[in-house]
Design a protein around this motif. Structure first.
Motif, PDB file in Angstrom:
ATOM      1  N   GLU A 170      -4.407 -17.355  -5.936  1.00 34.97           N
ATOM      2  CA  GLU A 170      -3.276 -17.961  -5.231  1.00 34.97           C
ATOM      3  C   GLU A 170      -3.320 -17.521  -3.765  1.00 34.97           C
ATOM      4  O   GLU A 170      -3.862 -16.466  -3.429  1.00 34.97           O
ATOM      5  N   ASP A 171      -2.715 -18.314  -2.879  1.00 31.71           N
ATOM      6  CA  ASP A 171      -2.878 -18.054  -1.444  1.00 31.71           C
ATOM      7  C   ASP A 171      -1.776 -17.194  -0.824  1.00 31.71           C
ATOM      8  O   ASP A 171      -1.681 -17.093   0.399  1.00 31.71           O
ATOM      9  N   VAL A 172      -0.945 -16.555  -1.655  1.00 28.62           N
ATOM     10  CA  VAL A 172      -0.009 -15.537  -1.172  1.00 28.62           C
ATOM     11  C   VAL A 172      -0.385 -14.220  -1.842  1.00 28.62           C
ATOM     12  O   VAL A 172      -0.391 -14.125  -3.074  1.00 28.62           O
ATOM     13  N   TRP A 173      -0.729 -13.220  -1.027  1.00 29.65           N
ATOM     14  CA  TRP A 173      -1.224 -11.946  -1.549  1.00 29.65           C
ATOM     15  C   TRP A 173      -0.218 -10.843  -1.258  1.00 29.65           C
ATOM     16  O   TRP A 173       0.121 -10.598  -0.104  1.00 29.65           O
ATOM     17  N   ASP A 174       0.234 -10.195  -2.296  1.00 32.27           N
ATOM     18  CA  ASP A 174       1.184  -9.082  -2.175  1.00 32.27           C
ATOM     19  C   ASP A 174       0.387  -7.784  -2.255  1.00 32.27           C
ATOM     20  O   ASP A 174       0.082  -7.297  -3.341  1.00 32.27           O
ATOM     21  N   ILE A 175       0.011  -7.258  -1.105  1.00 29.01           N
ATOM     22  CA  ILE A 175      -0.855  -6.082  -1.026  1.00 29.01           C
ATOM     23  C   ILE A 175      -0.244  -5.090  -0.045  1.00 29.01           C
ATOM     24  O   ILE A 175       0.131  -5.456   1.076  1.00 29.01           O
ATOM     25  N   LYS A 176      -0.137  -3.848  -0.453  1.00 27.20           N
ATOM     26  CA  LYS A 176       0.502  -2.835   0.379  1.00 27.20           C
ATOM     27  C   LYS A 176      -0.389  -2.426   1.551  1.00 27.20           C
ATOM     28  O   LYS A 176      -1.612  -2.365   1.431  1.00 27.20           O
ATOM     29  N   ARG A 177       0.268  -2.120   2.664  1.00 30.62           N
ATOM     30  CA  ARG A 177      -0.440  -1.491   3.772  1.00 30.62           C
ATOM     31  C   ARG A 177      -0.880  -0.099   3.358  1.00 30.62           C
ATOM     32  O   ARG A 177      -0.309   0.498   2.453  1.00 30.62           O
ATOM     33  N   GLU A 178      -1.861   0.428   4.067  1.00 27.97           N
ATOM     34  CA  GLU A 178      -2.297   1.797   3.823  1.00 27.97           C
ATOM     35  C   GLU A 178      -1.754   2.695   4.931  1.00 27.97           C
ATOM     36  O   GLU A 178      -1.884   2.375   6.109  1.00 27.97           O
ATOM     37  N   TYR A 179      -1.173   3.821   4.534  1.00 28.42           N
ATOM     38  CA  TYR A 179      -0.707   4.801   5.509  1.00 28.42           C
ATOM     39  C   TYR A 179      -1.467   6.096   5.270  1.00 28.42           C
ATOM     40  O   TYR A 179      -1.359   6.690   4.204  1.00 28.42           O
ATOM     41  N   TRP A 180      -2.228   6.506   6.269  1.00 26.97           N
ATOM     42  CA  TRP A 180      -3.109   7.670   6.113  1.00 26.97           C
ATOM     43  C   TRP A 180      -2.405   8.922   6.629  1.00 26.97           C
ATOM     44  O   TRP A 180      -2.778   9.495   7.648  1.00 26.97           O
ATOM     45  N   THR A 181      -1.394   9.375   5.928  1.00 27.58           N
ATOM     46  CA  THR A 181      -0.619  10.531   6.348  1.00 27.58           C
ATOM     47  C   THR A 181      -1.519  11.758   6.455  1.00 27.58           C
ATOM     48  O   THR A 181      -2.221  12.109   5.518  1.00 27.58           O
ATOM     49  N   GLY A 182      -1.506  12.368   7.639  1.00 30.49           N
ATOM     50  CA  GLY A 182      -2.293  13.573   7.849  1.00 30.49           C
ATOM     51  C   GLY A 182      -3.741  13.333   8.189  1.00 30.49           C
ATOM     52  O   GLY A 182      -4.493  14.276   8.440  1.00 30.49           O
ATOM     53  N   ASP A 183      -4.170  12.068   8.217  1.00 32.58           N
ATOM     54  CA  ASP A 183      -5.561  11.749   8.517  1.00 32.58           C
ATOM     55  C   ASP A 183      -5.678  11.068   9.871  1.00 32.58           C
ATOM     56  O   ASP A 183      -4.709  10.506  10.382  1.00 32.58           O
ATOM     57  N   GLU A 184      -6.883  11.110  10.443  1.00 33.66           N
ATOM     58  CA  GLU A 184      -7.143  10.338  11.656  1.00 33.66           C
ATOM     59  C   GLU A 184      -7.004   8.856  11.350  1.00 33.66           C
ATOM     60  O   GLU A 184      -7.348   8.397  10.271  1.00 33.66           O
ATOM     61  N   LYS A 185      -6.490   8.117  12.321  1.00 35.49           N
ATOM     62  CA  LYS A 185      -6.311   6.682  12.094  1.00 35.49           C
ATOM     63  C   LYS A 185      -6.190   5.966  13.435  1.00 35.49           C
ATOM     64  O   LYS A 185      -5.951   6.559  14.471  1.00 35.49           O
TER      65      LYS A 185
END
Length: 258
Positions: A170-185
């Protein structure tokens, strides 16, 4: 003149870099171009503190965004194989210029995917923006590669009995963002789950996957992990060094040095 080699990334302006690539060499492009808004990497982004975020984000003025987009897309069209495809991510503010440029360059639009993430910016006088656009386009729709059962078989079912391969496409994707707590980003990045999904549907092992705006290196890192060949350009030196470190060390996340 620098020679561009596959399974490498380069600290180059992408248009200059693409000029060094022969035509019809790339199997798949996945990219999230820079915004044309007054975004600064050293300020809060989406109401989040930006400590440990690498600085140096390059911005395009809104009035120049169409010309900028047309220029890099024209080069992508040249280096893309006839069987190749491209996925371009965009916020709503740039969408008009992105769509115009895709048409003017000569791409065929296959799908318009909506990525729904877990939350957006809190607002008082308008609706909350909590989605991102992903435009799936190709050079030649008759030769375009797509692998419909690369992730799920035809008869695979969800827990409630629905068709799993249908749901996944399906063309609607429910995907969480990634949060790299404590890591370089870096300030923005696509979740690995999205890149993996695009790679599995639109490429095979050993295909060359290209990102002209590499940022933190997500597309190259995930491509490498799935046995695709990779290539990318990143104009910001800090971002390039960070992406190269991830690739050289085969590390998805890198802990912040104290």
């Amino acid at each position: 003149m620098k020679k561009i080699e596959i399974n490498n990334i380069y600290n180059l302006n992408c248009i200059e870099g693409m000029n060094l690539i022969p035509k019809n060499k790339i199997d798949l492009v996945i990219t999230d171009p820079p915004f044309a808004i007054n975004f600064k990497a050293n300020k809060a982004n989406y109401n989040r503190t930006s400590s440990r975020v690498l600085t140096g984000y390059n911005e395009i003025k809104p009035g120049d965004y169409y010309d900028f987009t047309f220029a890099w897309m024209s080069e992508v069209f040249r280096i893309l194989k006839d069987s190749g495809s491209m996925y371009v991510f965009s916020g709503w503010n740039n969408l008009k210029d992105i769509l115009r440029a895709l048409d003017d360059v000569g791409f065929t639009t296959v799908n318009h995917i909506i990525w729904k993430y877990q939350f957006g910016v809190v607002t008082k006088k308008k609706f909350v923006t909590s989605h991102y656009h992903c435009l799936y386009v190709c050079k030649d729709n008759k030769k375009r590669k797509f692998y419909p059962f690369s992730r799920f078989q035809k008869n695979d079912k969800t827990k409630d009995g629905r068709s799993l391969h249908y749901k996944d496409k399906e063309d609607v994707w429910d995907i969480k963002r990634e949060y790299w707590t404590g890591d370089e980003k870096t300030p923005t990045k696509l979740p690995s789950e999205i890149i993996k999904k695009l790679l599995e549907y639109s490429s095979e092992k050993k295909d060359v996957v290209f990102d002209p705006f590499l940022g933190s290196g997500q597309v190259a890192v995930v491509s490498k992990s799935l046995n695709r060949r990779y290539l990318g350009f990143e104009i910001v030196s800090d971002y390039y060094k960070f992406a190269k470190k991830r690739l050289d060390k085969n590390m998805y996340r890198i802990k912040t040095s104290k």
